[in-house]
Write a protein that holds these residues in place. Structure first.
Motif, PDB file in Angstrom:
ATOM      1  N   GLU A 168      -7.821   2.095  -3.463  1.00  0.00           N
ATOM      2  CA  GLU A 168      -8.545   1.919  -2.205  1.00  0.00           C
ATOM      3  C   GLU A 168      -9.470   3.106  -1.983  1.00  0.00           C
ATOM      4  OE1 GLU A 168      -6.036   1.015   1.143  1.00  0.00           O
ATOM      5  OE2 GLU A 168      -5.115  -0.700   0.115  1.00  0.00           O
ATOM      6  N   ASP A 218     -11.879   0.204   1.674  1.00  0.00           N
ATOM      7  CA  ASP A 218     -10.957   0.438   2.787  1.00  0.00           C
ATOM      8  C   ASP A 218     -11.715   0.733   4.087  1.00  0.00           C
ATOM      9  OD1 ASP A 218      -8.532   0.859   4.035  1.00  0.00           O
ATOM     10  OD2 ASP A 218      -8.029   2.683   2.948  1.00  0.00           O
ATOM     11  N   LYS A 240     -10.984  -4.335   3.093  1.00  0.00           N
ATOM     12  CA  LYS A 240      -9.974  -4.201   4.136  1.00  0.00           C
ATOM     13  C   LYS A 240     -10.677  -3.918   5.454  1.00  0.00           C
ATOM     14  CE  LYS A 240      -5.933  -2.633   2.969  1.00  0.00           C
ATOM     15  NZ  LYS A 240      -4.823  -1.709   2.592  1.00  0.00           N
ATOM     16  N   ASN A 250      -4.385   4.968  -2.284  1.00  0.00           N
ATOM     17  CA  ASN A 250      -5.594   5.490  -1.640  1.00  0.00           C
ATOM     18  C   ASN A 250      -6.190   6.625  -2.461  1.00  0.00           C
ATOM     19  OD1 ASN A 250      -5.771   4.195   1.188  1.00  0.00           O
ATOM     20  ND2 ASN A 250      -3.611   4.772   0.996  1.00  0.00           N
ATOM     21  N   GLU A 293       0.848  -1.196   0.000  1.00  0.00           N
ATOM     22  CA  GLU A 293       0.000   0.000   0.000  1.00  0.00           C
ATOM     23  C   GLU A 293       0.878   1.238   0.000  1.00  0.00           C
ATOM     24  OE1 GLU A 293      -2.889   0.369   3.176  1.00  0.00           O
ATOM     25  OE2 GLU A 293      -3.556   2.323   2.433  1.00  0.00           O
TER      26      GLU A 293
HETATM   27 CA    CA Z   1      -5.824   2.492   2.686  1.00  0.00          CA
END
Ligand code: CA
Ligand code: C2E
Ligand code: CA
Ligand code: CA
Length: 274
Positions: free
Chosen positions: A145, A175, A196, A113, A58
């Motif tokens: 995400e 996320d 997640k 993200n 990530e």
């Molecule tokens: Ca994230």
């Protein structure tokens, strides 16, 4: 107090004036930092619990400030969102992450993200296509995400954008699942590739209520063919509990903190070492 000041008559107090000045300086400096590409990208591995292998990393933004050192995203992402810099900042992170991913083994995905504002900006798909073309990264190695906040405003438009990204071959992860307005129905609102599970669940994994809730999330995710990641795993005990629940992937300090790209390579992610 500050709040009283905002709502009543202290608006022009010296204290608030100073606060506003601080904020303006931060905005100006952030604009400058994005322009100079001083926003760095750190990486944190997402590990397959059964094998210990890194499946993806990530990308997490860090601001290398000339006097204040490394500034965490919690301090500048909200500022970027409020002053309209998030799209530029997001594109910078996306571009750097795609270029870095080109230097990682090609069975490793990179996750970036997205702010809901990037999704709403109207040119996210073009930005993603540009970052992929510029770096040469395969679409299937990029994961984006998003949080459920994208379902709150203009969600039809947002869903269409996400669908276009999926058609490109990019993966989409939901996320921070389990916080905020979370509902299991968000999982069915869009064909996500991954969910997640928020760290707050992992923190409470010792409780039977948490295990019960996680059990039903895992069940639904399996039905929907989603892969599941446990976020913020810090102890061996948590890893074991997560594994027993049937969650295949974990991310957290137990495995590694987010590290600069160079350090990620030293951890054994370099192509030559595999
Ligand atoms: Ca994230
Ligand atoms: P996130 O997307 O939920 O990222 C996970 C956060 O949890 C990261 O914080 C990571 O360092 C932290 N973390 C991971 N494992 C552990 C653990 O075991 N224990 C603890 N205590 N923390 C752990 P970070 O890097 O400070 O990022 C905070 C948030 O800032 C991110 O949360 C994400 O929402 C946002 N963010 C970071 N980079 C970007 C970006 O490029 N664009 C956007 N829009 N948001 C970003
Ligand atoms: Ca998260
Ligand atoms: Ca978060």
């Amino acid at each position: 107090s500050k709040n009283a000041g905002r709502n009543c008559f202290h608006v022009y107090s010296p204290e608030l004036k100073a606060e506003a000045d601080q904020r303006n300086i931060l905005e100006i400096e952030l604009r400058e930092a994005i322009w100079r590409e001083e926003i760095e990208v750190f990486y944190q591995p997402v590990v397959e619990l059964g094998t210990g292998r890194t499946k993806s990393v990530e990308a997490l933004a860090r601001w290398r400030h000339c006097t204040r050192g490394l500034i965490p995203p919690a301090e500048f992402i909200p500022v970027a969102e409020e002053c309209g810099l998030i799209v530029e900042l997001g594109n910078l992170v996306l571009a750097k992450a795609c270029r870095h991913a080109m230097m990682m083994p090609d069975d490793i995905k990179v996750a970036v993200n997205l702010s809901a504002l990037q999704l709403a900006s109207g040119n996210l798909v073009d930005s993603v296509m540009y970052a992929l073309a510029d770096s040469g990264l395969a679409e299937t190695r990029l994961e984006l995400e998003i949080t459920e906040s994208v379902f709150l405003a203009d969600s039809q438009e947002n869903l269409k954008t996400l669908e276009r990204l999926r058609r490109l071959g990019v993966s989409i992860a939901l996320d921070d699942f389990g916080v905020g307005y979370s509902s299991l129905s968000y999982l069915t609102a869009f064909p996500f590739n991954k969910v997640k599970i928020d760290k707050s669940f992992i923190d409470r994994i010792g409780r039977s209520e948490t295990v019960a809730v996680l059990g039903s999330i895992v069940q639904l995710a399996k039905t929907l063919n989603l892969s599941i990641v446990a976020e913020g795993v810090e102890t061996y005990e948590q890893v074991e509990k997560v594994r027993l629940l049937g969650i295949a992937l974990g991310q957290g300090y137990f495995f590694s903190k987010p590290v600069p790209f160079g350090e990620l390579l030293l951890q054994g992610l370099a192509e030559s070492e595999r």
